[in-house]
Design a protein around this motif. Structure first.
Motif, PDB file in Angstrom:
ATOM      1  N   ILE A   1      -7.909  -6.487   0.751  1.00 53.69           N
ATOM      2  CA  ILE A   1      -8.220  -5.601  -0.558  1.00 53.69           C
ATOM      3  C   ILE A   1      -9.923  -5.554  -0.828  1.00 53.69           C
ATOM      4  O   ILE A   1     -10.464  -5.346  -1.720  1.00 53.69           O
ATOM      5  CB  ILE A   1      -7.745  -6.324  -1.839  1.00 53.69           C
TER       6      ILE A   1
ATOM      7  N   ALA B   1      -7.253  -2.264  -2.908  1.00 53.63           N
ATOM      8  CA  ALA B   1      -6.264  -1.803  -1.773  1.00 53.63           C
ATOM      9  C   ALA B   1      -6.394  -0.672  -1.138  1.00 53.63           C
ATOM     10  O   ALA B   1      -7.318   0.430  -1.763  1.00 53.63           O
ATOM     11  CB  ALA B   1      -5.116  -1.520  -2.867  1.00 53.63           C
TER      12      ALA B   1
ATOM     13  N   PHE C   1       1.267  -9.552  -4.688  1.00 52.15           N
ATOM     14  CA  PHE C   1       0.433 -10.598  -5.054  1.00 52.15           C
ATOM     15  C   PHE C   1       1.080 -12.034  -5.111  1.00 52.15           C
ATOM     16  O   PHE C   1       0.392 -13.095  -4.589  1.00 52.15           O
ATOM     17  CB  PHE C   1      -0.165 -10.281  -6.671  1.00 52.15           C
TER      18      PHE C   1
ATOM     19  N   THR D   1      -0.268  -4.033  -5.374  1.00 53.50           N
ATOM     20  CA  THR D   1      -0.757  -5.365  -5.112  1.00 53.50           C
ATOM     21  C   THR D   1      -0.185  -6.189  -6.092  1.00 53.50           C
ATOM     22  O   THR D   1       0.078  -7.424  -5.689  1.00 53.50           O
ATOM     23  CB  THR D   1      -2.077  -5.197  -5.412  1.00 53.50           C
TER      24      THR D   1
ATOM     25  N   ASN E   1       0.763  -1.143  -0.023  1.00 56.01           N
ATOM     26  CA  ASN E   1       0.131  -0.027   0.088  1.00 56.01           C
ATOM     27  C   ASN E   1       0.873   1.263   0.047  1.00 56.01           C
ATOM     28  O   ASN E   1       0.537   2.276  -0.568  1.00 56.01           O
ATOM     29  CB  ASN E   1      -1.102   0.165   1.306  1.00 56.01           C
TER      30      ASN E   1
END
Length: 434
Positions: free
Chosen positions: A296, A300, A259, A255, A245
């Motif tokens: 999320i 986000a 991820f 993200t 973030n």
């Protein structure tokens, strides 16, 4: 009274910082340029939702399904059969938003400098494509044309304009008589800046490839990707979510960077829980895919609460943006909010954007740990409404109630910062009207 004092205190601290950053010409151009790409993000998000209907075929019996479920099954069947057609608008809007951003930011910065904005945008786009979309086996690589290439697009667009401005300030241009058409003058005087931009920026890319084996975008991704060996605990998980973030606040798709780590962890632990349930046991792995969904929910930064605040805002910009963003936000797509408010390079909204997921993930961990909510044991479909994902992850309506309660909670966290941001935005809007 206490609330007013808190708002005044935050205003006195954050407003000067926000004003200084907001008036910085490069950051202002980044914000303006990203706003130009907002229609691409919104339209692309809509088609991505259409291509991913909220239903898991493995959990539904078509013979006993009601009318609504049969509709979803028909929609899913159509989406699967025509997936490439349905996602083409996404691929050519959100999927190339990095390339579009390279043009838009360069255009905005050149306009601030009173340069040839259109030509500066074209130069930036050309160099961005050379650096980020190499030809591999006769095909153009698209890996960094979308959101993954945003940070590279920001760097190249700003540098390309500064290089062109450096050339113009030193008078390295051809002087034509007034009788020569402006289009001819613009054409000739764009050749040298384009050449120098290619030599400097594309040359840097070649040097990096020769010395590191990777191009500029991949090197940046390698630097940004955290070298975390394990996030299979709440502290490591919160750290990596917060890291992602923070990257978003600086215009990087955080993200997408975190991820692979959090999703791989979530899939593995969700699979362990599924095996336990299949054998008649109870799911025990807390750090499952459901934890990532908490981080999320609404996208986000958990921005659904912010959208609710914007819906009744005094600012026309924020009210309009909230109406455009609510449906994509429900499905976890909140780029319109991130780049439209913006949250990027915004220290006021950046604070709750970072804090809120820490709170929601911590609460999500506790409700699973204490057994209030069933730990996730199903890999639910992506790009579906967050409350649908909440149910499908553990077939537990209590989880739906929990994620719905997180929305007003996020609004509560965002509220004081939102009021400061709204106040400053209203000043700007009133100045434009006057």
């Amino acid at each position: 009274m206490r609330e007013n004092k808190l708002l005044m205190r935050l205003d006195s601290i954050l407003s000067p910082i926000g004003a200084k950053i907001g008036n910085e010409i490069h950051l202002k151009s980044v914000s303006t340029g990203m706003m130009m790409t907002l229609p691409l993000i919104v339209v692309g998000s809509i088609f991505l939702i259409i291509a991913n209907p909220p239903i898991n075929l493995e959990l539904v019996n078509a013979d006993t399904a009601n009318i609504f479920i049969k509709f979803l099954l028909a929609w899913k069947e159509f989406a699967v059969a025509n997936y490439s057609i349905l996602t083409t608008p996404f691929d050519l809007t959100m999927g190339i938003v990095g390339m579009m951003t390279a043009f838009a930011i360069a255009y905005s910065l050149a306009k601030e400098y009173e340069m040839n904005a259109a030509m500066s945008g074209l130069i930036s786009t050309a160099v961005f494509l050379m650096v980020s979309a190499p030809v591999v086996d006769g095909k153009l690589s698209t890996e960094f044309l979308g959101a993954n290439g945003l940070f590279v697009a920001i760097i190249i667009s700003l540098l390309s304009v500064e290089i062109t401005r450096f050339i113009e300030k030193r008078g390295w241009q051809v002087k034509f008589p007034d009788t020569v058409p402006p289009a001819v003058t613009s054409f000739v005087n764009s050749l040298f800046p384009l050449l120098i931009n290619i030599v400097v920026l594309y040359g840097l890319n070649i040097v990096l490839i020769n010395y590191t084996g990777a191009n500029l975008p991949q090197n940046i991704m390698n630097i940004l990707t955290p070298a975390l060996s394990s996030v299979d605990n709440i502290w490591g998980f919160l750290f990596i979510i917060t890291f992602g973030n923070i990257l978003w606040v600086f215009g990087v798709n955080g993200t997408s960077i975190i991820f692979p780590i959090v999703f791989a962890l979530g899939i593995a632990n969700t699979g362990i829980n599924a095996d336990l349930v299949a054998s008649g046991g109870q799911p025990t792995q807390i750090m499952n895919l459901q934890m990532f969904r908490y981080a999320i929910a609404g996208g986000a930064g958990n921005t659904l609460g912010l959208i609710l605040l914007m819906w009744r805002s005094k600012s026309t910009h924020l009210r309009t943006l909230s109406k455009l963003s609510v449906v994509p936000g429900i499905c976890g797509i909140n780029e319109p909010i991130i780049f439209g408010c913006p949250i990027v390079f915004n220290p006021i909204l950046g604070i709750p954007f970072i804090i809120t997921p820490i709170v929601t993930c911590t609460l999500g961990y506790l409700v699973q740990l204490t057994g209030i909510v069933t730990p996730g044991y199903i890999v639910d479909p992506s790009f579906t409404p967050f409350f649908v994902q909440a149910y499908l992850s553990g077939m537990d309506f209590k989880n739906v109630i929990f994620v719905l309660l997180m929305v007003p909670l996020s609004a509560l966290i965002y509220y004081p910062f939102f009021k400061i941001f709204e106040k400053n935005l209203m000043k700007s809007e009133n100045e434009i009207i006057d």
